[in-house]
Design a protein around this motif. Structure first.
Motif, PDB file in Angstrom:
ATOM      1  N   THR A 145       0.844  -1.178   0.000  1.00 37.49           N
ATOM      2  CA  THR A 145       0.000   0.000   0.000  1.00 37.49           C
ATOM      3  C   THR A 145       0.887   1.237   0.000  1.00 37.49           C
ATOM      4  O   THR A 145       1.784   1.363   0.833  1.00 37.49           O
ATOM      5  N   ILE A 146       0.626   2.129  -0.937  1.00 35.79           N
ATOM      6  CA  ILE A 146       1.406   3.364  -1.036  1.00 35.79           C
ATOM      7  C   ILE A 146       0.532   4.491  -0.510  1.00 35.79           C
ATOM      8  O   ILE A 146      -0.508   4.805  -1.106  1.00 35.79           O
ATOM      9  N   LYS A 147       0.971   5.073   0.613  1.00 38.02           N
ATOM     10  CA  LYS A 147       0.172   6.129   1.246  1.00 38.02           C
ATOM     11  C   LYS A 147       0.909   7.458   1.305  1.00 38.02           C
ATOM     12  O   LYS A 147       0.269   8.491   1.508  1.00 38.02           O
ATOM     13  N   ASP A 198       6.669   6.250   0.668  1.00 38.57           N
ATOM     14  CA  ASP A 198       6.249   4.911   0.238  1.00 38.57           C
ATOM     15  C   ASP A 198       6.424   4.754  -1.274  1.00 38.57           C
ATOM     16  O   ASP A 198       6.875   3.717  -1.755  1.00 38.57           O
ATOM     17  N   LEU A 199       6.043   5.807  -1.999  1.00 31.84           N
ATOM     18  CA  LEU A 199       6.174   5.772  -3.460  1.00 31.84           C
ATOM     19  C   LEU A 199       7.640   5.687  -3.874  1.00 31.84           C
ATOM     20  O   LEU A 199       7.996   4.908  -4.761  1.00 31.84           O
ATOM     21  N   HIS A 218       8.853   2.200  -3.202  1.00 29.77           N
ATOM     22  CA  HIS A 218       8.273   1.276  -4.183  1.00 29.77           C
ATOM     23  C   HIS A 218       8.994   1.402  -5.527  1.00 29.77           C
ATOM     24  O   HIS A 218       9.352   0.391  -6.138  1.00 29.77           O
ATOM     25  N   GLU A 219       9.170   2.630  -5.994  1.00 29.82           N
ATOM     26  CA  GLU A 219       9.831   2.852  -7.289  1.00 29.82           C
ATOM     27  C   GLU A 219      11.287   2.383  -7.254  1.00 29.82           C
ATOM     28  O   GLU A 219      11.780   1.810  -8.229  1.00 29.82           O
TER      29      GLU A 219
END
Length: 166
Positions: A2-4, A8-9, A12-13
């Motif tokens: 979950t990217i909040k 987080d982004l 993830h990237e």
């Protein structure tokens, strides 16, 4: 995952491109072996060395920022690697296969360019000043690799036209 948040982004990237680079380190030797053009073979081999350095830079970023990468598999790179296998299996060895391999290589570079550009923007927003130069260095390498492949493609098409005219 979950990217909040923007962090987080970023994680993830970075995890995604780490997976992509790892997959590429396995694919590049196969692409080099499948190439008939010595220049193309050399381009794939030299990009393998660069890619290994790019993985090391991601490891540096992780250590500098004290973050943990997520265990994910980059689906985009998985698809691009699969396309490369299809070219190797489905196109007869020679200039046509080399042209198809160059096209696939350009697709890979464009994906990586987009990924690193995004990571640089996110790192700047997050104030990750130590990470930015490492990401910029990798982005420059990806752009140079794309340019090299494009020049090889142009040279290959010129040679092919000259051979047909002879």
């Amino acid at each position: 995952m979950t990217i909040k948040t923007i962090e987080d982004l970023f994680i993830h990237e970075l995890s995604d491109i780490y997976s992509a680079e790892k997959q590429l380190t396995k694919a590049l030797p196969k692409l080099a072996r499948a190439s008939t053009s010595p220049d193309l073979k050399e381009a794939f081999e030299s990009h393998l060395e660069e890619t290994q350095g790019q993985v090391e830079r991601i490891d540096q970023i992780v250590e500098l920022l004290g973050i943990r990468l997520k265990r994910i598999k980059c689906a985009a790179m998985e698809g691009l690697v699969e396309e490369g296998k299809e070219v190797i299996d489905g196109v007869e060895e020679g200039p046509l296969r080399d042209a198809a391999l160059i096209g696939g290589g350009n697709k890979v570079e464009h994906y990586e360019i987009a990924s690193y550009g995004t990571l640089i923007a996110l790192a700047k927003q997050l104030g990750y000043k130590e990470a930015v130069p490492l990401l910029v260095e990798t982005l420059a390498q990806e752009k140079a690799a794309d340019e090299k492949l494009t020049m090889l493609s142009e040279r290959l098409s010129t040679q092919t036209r000259a051979e047909k005219a002879a």
